[in-house]
Design a protein around this motif. Structure first.
Motif, PDB file in Angstrom:
ATOM      1  N   VAL A  86      34.773  80.291  17.167  1.00 33.44           N
ATOM      2  CA  VAL A  86      34.162  80.703  18.434  1.00 33.44           C
ATOM      3  C   VAL A  86      34.638  82.111  18.803  1.00 33.44           C
ATOM      4  O   VAL A  86      35.840  82.386  18.828  1.00 33.44           O
ATOM      5  N   LEU A  87      33.670  82.986  19.080  1.00 34.79           N
ATOM      6  CA  LEU A  87      33.996  84.359  19.452  1.00 34.79           C
ATOM      7  C   LEU A  87      33.392  84.765  20.789  1.00 34.79           C
ATOM      8  O   LEU A  87      33.720  85.816  21.315  1.00 34.79           O
ATOM      9  N   THR A  88      32.510  83.940  21.335  1.00 36.51           N
ATOM     10  CA  THR A  88      31.830  84.293  22.584  1.00 36.51           C
ATOM     11  C   THR A  88      32.299  83.402  23.722  1.00 36.51           C
ATOM     12  O   THR A  88      32.801  82.295  23.505  1.00 36.51           O
ATOM     13  N   TYR A  89      32.087  83.897  24.939  1.00 36.81           N
ATOM     14  CA  TYR A  89      32.429  83.106  26.120  1.00 36.81           C
ATOM     15  C   TYR A  89      31.548  81.858  26.210  1.00 36.81           C
ATOM     16  O   TYR A  89      32.006  80.793  26.602  1.00 36.81           O
ATOM     17  N   LYS A  90      30.282  82.016  25.844  1.00 34.00           N
ATOM     18  CA  LYS A  90      29.358  80.880  25.885  1.00 34.00           C
ATOM     19  C   LYS A  90      29.816  79.792  24.912  1.00 34.00           C
ATOM     20  O   LYS A  90      29.842  78.611  25.261  1.00 34.00           O
ATOM     21  N   ARG A 125      40.283  65.960  40.798  1.00 37.13           N
ATOM     22  CA  ARG A 125      40.731  65.720  39.415  1.00 37.13           C
ATOM     23  C   ARG A 125      39.715  66.252  38.400  1.00 37.13           C
ATOM     24  O   ARG A 125      40.085  66.827  37.388  1.00 37.13           O
ATOM     25  N   ALA A 126      38.426  66.049  38.675  1.00 32.16           N
ATOM     26  CA  ALA A 126      37.387  66.537  37.765  1.00 32.16           C
ATOM     27  C   ALA A 126      37.372  68.068  37.729  1.00 32.16           C
ATOM     28  O   ALA A 126      37.252  68.670  36.653  1.00 32.16           O
ATOM     29  N   THR A 127      37.515  68.685  38.891  1.00 35.47           N
ATOM     30  CA  THR A 127      37.554  70.147  38.946  1.00 35.47           C
ATOM     31  C   THR A 127      38.756  70.685  38.182  1.00 35.47           C
ATOM     32  O   THR A 127      38.632  71.648  37.418  1.00 35.47           O
ATOM     33  N   ALA A 128      39.907  70.067  38.373  1.00 37.54           N
ATOM     34  CA  ALA A 128      41.105  70.478  37.631  1.00 37.54           C
ATOM     35  C   ALA A 128      40.886  70.303  36.134  1.00 37.54           C
ATOM     36  O   ALA A 128      41.268  71.173  35.332  1.00 37.54           O
ATOM     37  N   GLY A 129      40.259  69.203  35.741  1.00 35.65           N
ATOM     38  CA  GLY A 129      39.963  68.968  34.329  1.00 35.65           C
ATOM     39  C   GLY A 129      39.027  70.025  33.760  1.00 35.65           C
ATOM     40  O   GLY A 129      39.210  70.482  32.624  1.00 35.65           O
ATOM     41  N   LEU A 130      38.022  70.425  34.522  1.00 31.19           N
ATOM     42  CA  LEU A 130      37.106  71.486  34.078  1.00 31.19           C
ATOM     43  C   LEU A 130      37.836  72.817  33.915  1.00 31.19           C
ATOM     44  O   LEU A 130      37.608  73.542  32.943  1.00 31.19           O
ATOM     45  N   ILE A 131      38.706  73.120  34.858  1.00 34.84           N
ATOM     46  CA  ILE A 131      39.466  74.376  34.763  1.00 34.84           C
ATOM     47  C   ILE A 131      40.399  74.343  33.563  1.00 34.84           C
ATOM     48  O   ILE A 131      40.542  75.333  32.847  1.00 34.84           O
ATOM     49  N   GLU A 132      41.025  73.179  33.321  1.00 32.69           N
ATOM     50  CA  GLU A 132      41.969  73.054  32.211  1.00 32.69           C
ATOM     51  C   GLU A 132      41.296  73.058  30.842  1.00 32.69           C
ATOM     52  O   GLU A 132      41.964  73.298  29.841  1.00 32.69           O
ATOM     53  N   THR A 133      40.012  72.782  30.786  1.00 32.96           N
ATOM     54  CA  THR A 133      39.321  72.748  29.495  1.00 32.96           C
ATOM     55  C   THR A 133      38.357  73.923  29.347  1.00 32.96           C
ATOM     56  O   THR A 133      38.586  74.804  28.518  1.00 32.96           O
ATOM     57  N   VAL A 134      37.333  73.950  30.167  1.00 31.56           N
ATOM     58  CA  VAL A 134      36.350  75.031  30.086  1.00 31.56           C
ATOM     59  C   VAL A 134      36.994  76.356  30.484  1.00 31.56           C
ATOM     60  O   VAL A 134      36.867  77.364  29.775  1.00 31.56           O
ATOM     61  N   GLY A 135      37.695  76.361  31.611  1.00 28.95           N
ATOM     62  CA  GLY A 135      38.349  77.591  32.068  1.00 28.95           C
ATOM     63  C   GLY A 135      39.363  78.110  31.072  1.00 28.95           C
ATOM     64  O   GLY A 135      39.408  79.314  30.779  1.00 28.95           O
ATOM     65  N   LEU A 136      40.187  77.220  30.533  1.00 27.29           N
ATOM     66  CA  LEU A 136      41.192  77.628  29.551  1.00 27.29           C
ATOM     67  C   LEU A 136      40.538  78.145  28.278  1.00 27.29           C
ATOM     68  O   LEU A 136      40.981  79.154  27.722  1.00 27.29           O
ATOM     69  N   SER A 137      39.469  77.507  27.821  1.00 26.85           N
ATOM     70  CA  SER A 137      38.774  77.968  26.616  1.00 26.85           C
ATOM     71  C   SER A 137      38.228  79.383  26.793  1.00 26.85           C
ATOM     72  O   SER A 137      38.390  80.239  25.921  1.00 26.85           O
ATOM     73  N   VAL A 138      37.600  79.626  27.933  1.00 24.31           N
ATOM     74  CA  VAL A 138      37.054  80.962  28.209  1.00 24.31           C
ATOM     75  C   VAL A 138      38.190  81.972  28.360  1.00 24.31           C
ATOM     76  O   VAL A 138      38.119  83.094  27.836  1.00 24.31           O
ATOM     77  N   PHE A 139      39.251  81.600  29.060  1.00 25.77           N
ATOM     78  CA  PHE A 139      40.401  82.491  29.234  1.00 25.77           C
ATOM     79  C   PHE A 139      41.012  82.862  27.881  1.00 25.77           C
ATOM     80  O   PHE A 139      41.305  84.025  27.623  1.00 25.77           O
ATOM     81  N   LEU A 140      41.204  81.872  27.028  1.00 29.31           N
ATOM     82  CA  LEU A 140      41.793  82.143  25.710  1.00 29.31           C
ATOM     83  C   LEU A 140      40.887  83.028  24.860  1.00 29.31           C
ATOM     84  O   LEU A 140      41.370  83.896  24.123  1.00 29.31           O
ATOM     85  N   THR A 141      39.590  82.827  24.973  1.00 25.35           N
ATOM     86  CA  THR A 141      38.651  83.685  24.241  1.00 25.35           C
ATOM     87  C   THR A 141      38.730  85.111  24.764  1.00 25.35           C
ATOM     88  O   THR A 141      38.712  86.071  23.990  1.00 25.35           O
TER      89      THR A 141
END
Length: 153
Positions: A86-90, A125-141
């Protein structure tokens, strides 16, 4: 016996910053617990008394396990992003959403229908989970996860 060379290399700074990102997100969710512990510490007769208390041990254990868990989660997500190319934010958002679906959705469904938790609790909890997964993935990219020696290949 497994060998460490099977683990994908990930930029150490990405793991460090991702751990901080995830840990901060977790602390925001657990703030009421830490706030309660902080109030008990302020009400204690002395700092030494509070440090020896069960609340201090519980808080330290919770904080330490949270840091370790955040680091493991960060490495795992970074390794998945690396291995999938994966190289893109999407693309990172898609991978993060899949991780969220695999790890958090079953818990949300259980809390909603079986445990019958309040909607506000489930939403937080769901919002935190989204930030920890989707947000973290985008941040790391955004930060970059591949070590310099991998970029030269």
């Amino acid at each position: 016996m497994a060998s460490l060379h099977y683990l994908p290399p990930v930029k150490p700074s990405a793991v460090a910053l991702g751990t901080l990102f995830t840990h901060t997100t977790n602390l925001a969710v657990m703030a009421p617990l830490f706030g309660e512990s902080y109030q008990k510490a302020m009400n204690a007769d002395s700092k030494q008394e509070w440090i020896k208390s069960k609340e201090a041990a519980k808080t330290a254990t919770l904080w330490g396990s949270n840091v370790i868990g955040s680091g493991a989660q960060t490495y795992a997500i970074a390794a998945l992003l690396t291995q999938t190319g994966v190289l893109t934010y999407k693309g990172a958002a898609y991978v993060g959403a899949l991780i969220f679906a695999a790890t958090s959705v079953p818990t949300v469904v259980s809390q909603l229908f079986q445990e019958r938790r309040p909607a506000e609790y489930i939403a937080i909890r769901a919002t935190a989970g989204l930030i920890e997964t989707v947000g973290l993935s985008v941040f790391l990219t955004w930060w970059g996860i591949r070590p310099a020696h991998d970029l030269l290949r």
